[in-house]
Design a protein around this motif. Structure first.
Motif, short mmCIF file in Angstrom:
data_model
loop_
_atom_site.label_atom_id
_atom_site.label_comp_id
_atom_site.label_asym_id
_atom_site.label_seq_id
_atom_site.Cartn_x
_atom_site.Cartn_y
_atom_site.Cartn_z
N LEU A 73 -5.88 -36.24 -23.89
CA LEU A 73 -6.75 -35.45 -24.77
C LEU A 73 -8.08 -35.11 -24.12
N ALA A 74 -8.20 -35.24 -22.80
CA ALA A 74 -9.45 -34.90 -22.12
C ALA A 74 -9.75 -33.41 -22.26
N GLY A 75 -8.70 -32.57 -22.27
CA GLY A 75 -8.92 -31.13 -22.48
C GLY A 75 -9.47 -30.84 -23.86
N PHE A 76 -8.96 -31.57 -24.87
CA PHE A 76 -9.49 -31.40 -26.23
C PHE A 76 -10.95 -31.85 -26.31
N ALA A 77 -11.29 -32.92 -25.58
CA ALA A 77 -12.69 -33.37 -25.54
C ALA A 77 -13.57 -32.30 -24.92
N VAL A 78 -13.05 -31.59 -23.90
CA VAL A 78 -13.83 -30.51 -23.30
C VAL A 78 -14.11 -29.41 -24.32
N LEU A 79 -13.10 -29.04 -25.12
CA LEU A 79 -13.32 -28.01 -26.16
C LEU A 79 -14.37 -28.46 -27.18
N ILE A 80 -14.32 -29.75 -27.55
CA ILE A 80 -15.34 -30.27 -28.48
C ILE A 80 -16.73 -30.11 -27.88
N MET A 81 -16.86 -30.40 -26.58
CA MET A 81 -18.18 -30.31 -25.96
C MET A 81 -18.62 -28.85 -25.79
N ILE A 82 -17.68 -27.95 -25.53
CA ILE A 82 -18.02 -26.52 -25.46
C ILE A 82 -18.59 -26.05 -26.80
N TYR A 83 -17.92 -26.43 -27.88
CA TYR A 83 -18.40 -26.08 -29.22
C TYR A 83 -19.78 -26.68 -29.49
N THR A 84 -19.96 -27.95 -29.12
CA THR A 84 -21.22 -28.64 -29.40
C THR A 84 -22.39 -28.00 -28.67
N VAL A 85 -22.23 -27.70 -27.39
CA VAL A 85 -23.31 -27.07 -26.63
C VAL A 85 -23.65 -25.72 -27.23
N ALA A 86 -22.63 -24.93 -27.58
CA ALA A 86 -22.89 -23.61 -28.16
C ALA A 86 -23.57 -23.71 -29.52
N ALA A 87 -23.26 -24.76 -30.30
CA ALA A 87 -23.79 -24.88 -31.65
C ALA A 87 -25.16 -25.55 -31.71
N HIS A 88 -25.52 -26.31 -30.67
CA HIS A 88 -26.76 -27.10 -30.74
C HIS A 88 -27.75 -26.78 -29.64
N ARG A 89 -27.44 -25.88 -28.76
CA ARG A 89 -28.37 -25.51 -27.70
C ARG A 89 -28.55 -24.00 -27.67
N GLY A 90 -29.56 -23.56 -26.93
CA GLY A 90 -29.86 -22.14 -26.87
C GLY A 90 -28.81 -21.34 -26.12
N LEU A 91 -29.03 -20.02 -26.12
CA LEU A 91 -28.04 -19.13 -25.52
C LEU A 91 -27.89 -19.38 -24.02
N ALA A 92 -28.98 -19.62 -23.33
CA ALA A 92 -28.90 -19.81 -21.87
C ALA A 92 -28.06 -21.04 -21.53
N ILE A 93 -28.32 -22.16 -22.20
CA ILE A 93 -27.53 -23.37 -21.95
C ILE A 93 -26.08 -23.16 -22.37
N GLY A 94 -25.87 -22.43 -23.46
CA GLY A 94 -24.51 -22.17 -23.90
C GLY A 94 -23.72 -21.35 -22.90
N VAL A 95 -24.36 -20.31 -22.35
CA VAL A 95 -23.68 -19.49 -21.34
C VAL A 95 -23.41 -20.31 -20.08
#
Length: 398
Positions: free
Chosen positions: A94-116
């Motif tokens: 489930l490491a790939g699923f953990a990566v998706l969770i972290m992608i969502y978290t960065v996009a939802a809790h950080r600015g656009l530059a960090i998200g990109v």
């Protein structure tokens, strides 16, 4: 049961580290059977698990415990674990699923530059895995994986934008509430000022007339008892009138909902000038009233201001002009303008009491006239005496 779950959810929202740690623990426990090869069929083609591969799966999943404290760092850790597992050929569990969770978290809790940047890191790791291992050989699978990642990232960005929008709405509502409270305080202060002016006008006028009547009654008490009785009756009537007016004005300050409603009556206006002039005559001040032009209805504010101006002017004449003074009240209606003038021919007490212009009454008159865009003149008359003159502009001929 509903109250308990709601309380637990609120408790977890207030402690994000606890909820993230629980998520990481559940994700790690769910990933361990796959990482240990328990739920992996031989046909999947993965080599037997090693301590290193299991450790990488645990690290990749456990990194989600820091997803809101250090989201970008946790993403890099999960990406590194996923990349090493993919390149070495071990099961990613489930490491790939953990990566998706972290992608969502960065996009939802950080600015656009960090998200990109997070999205770029993920795609870079994925391209590295494809180049190193030769990929799946199916382009559609790789495109689908990238689309899933991009969709998750866009969902996170949408959540962040919606959260920012709601925060802005709450902030705007708070600002509007503060502005409303400030307007309410200003309105209360203005109302207190208006009530103070009304009370001063009422009290100053009636008390001045009562004082003059009382002095006259004292002088003629022995020589003219009937005249003294009439003066005392006038004082009694004036006192009752003053109390009634004060009760009407102060009634608006009552806050007891269970108390009887305060008496309400129309505000005084020019229609009461004859009665005011008659009061001044009874108090011993020779007073005349002239009305020039065709009378027409005035705005209520100007009507009240004109009445209070006449009342204050005559009261000051009664106080300071001397016993032999005479007073004239002139009301003039003109097209687009209305004027009122109070004049007297008294010499005054000789100490400038009338012309100081610092009393509350004259200050209140200045405020009333200025409120309606009028022009006020207070001072000595050219031929002797004193005058209070005001001109009010009228809109649309009124």
């Amino acid at each position: 049961m509903y109250t308990t779950s709601t309380g637990l959810a609120a408790w977890l929202r207030e402690r994000p580290l606890v909820s993230d740690a629980l998520l990481a623990a559940l994700l790690t426990l769910a990933a361990l059977p796959i990482a240990l090869g328990i739920d992996v069929a031989p046909a999947d083609g993965f080599p037997p698990p090693t301590p290193l591969s299991v450790a990488l799966v645990v690290i990749g999943c456990a990194a989600t415990a820091l997803r809101r404290l250090r989201p970008f760092t946790a993403l890099c850790v999960s990406e590194a674990a996923f990349g090493v597992l993919s390149i070495t050929g071990y099961s990613q569990s489930l490491a790939g699923f953990a990566v998706l969770i972290m992608i969502y978290t960065v996009a939802a809790h950080r600015g656009l530059a960090i998200g990109v940047l997070a999205l770029a890191v993920d795609q870079l790791v994925y391209l590295t895995v494809i180049v190193t291992t030769g990929g799946t050989g199916i382009v559609l699978v790789d495109v689908f994986a990238s689309l899933v990642t991009l969709t998750v990232w866009m969902v996170g960005r949408s959540v962040r934008l919606r959260r920012a929008y709601l925060a802005e709405l709450r902030d705007r509502a708070e600002r509007l509430e503060r502005a409303r409270e400030a307007d309410t305080r200003a309105a209360r202060a203005e109302e207190r000022s208006r009530i103070a002016r009304e009370l001063h006008d009422v009290v100053a006028h009636h008390v001045s007339v009562m004082t003059v009547q009382a002095a006259a009654a004292r002088r003629i008490l022995t020589s003219n008892p009937e005249g003294a009785k009439e003066a005392l009756a006038a004082i009694e009537e004036m006192g009752r009138t003053a109390m009634a007016e004060m009760r009407n004005i102060v009634g608006v300050l009552r806050t007891d909902d269970h108390a009887a409603p305060a008496e309400r009556g129309p505000q005084p206006g020019l229609h009461e000038l004859p009665a005011l002039v008659e009061q001044m005559r009874e108090a011993g001040l020779t007073t005349q009233l002239w009305i020039e032009g065709e009378p027409r209805p005035l705005p209520p504010g100007i009507d009240l201001a004109a009445y209070r101006l006449v009342q204050e002017g005559l009261t000051n004449t009664l106080r300071h002009a001397g016993p032999s003074a005479r007073a004239w009240v002139t009301i003039r209606h003109e097209p687009g303008e209305f004027s009122v003038c109070v004049e007297d021919d008294g010499p005054g007490p000789g100490n400038g009491a009338k012309t100081g212009g610092t009393g509350h009454g004259l200050v209140g008159i200045r405020e009333r006239v200025a409120l309606y865009g009028g022009i006020l003149k207070i001072g000595p008359r050219p031929g002797g005496g004193f005058e209070v003159r005001a001109r009010f502009p009228l809109k649309d001929g009124r």
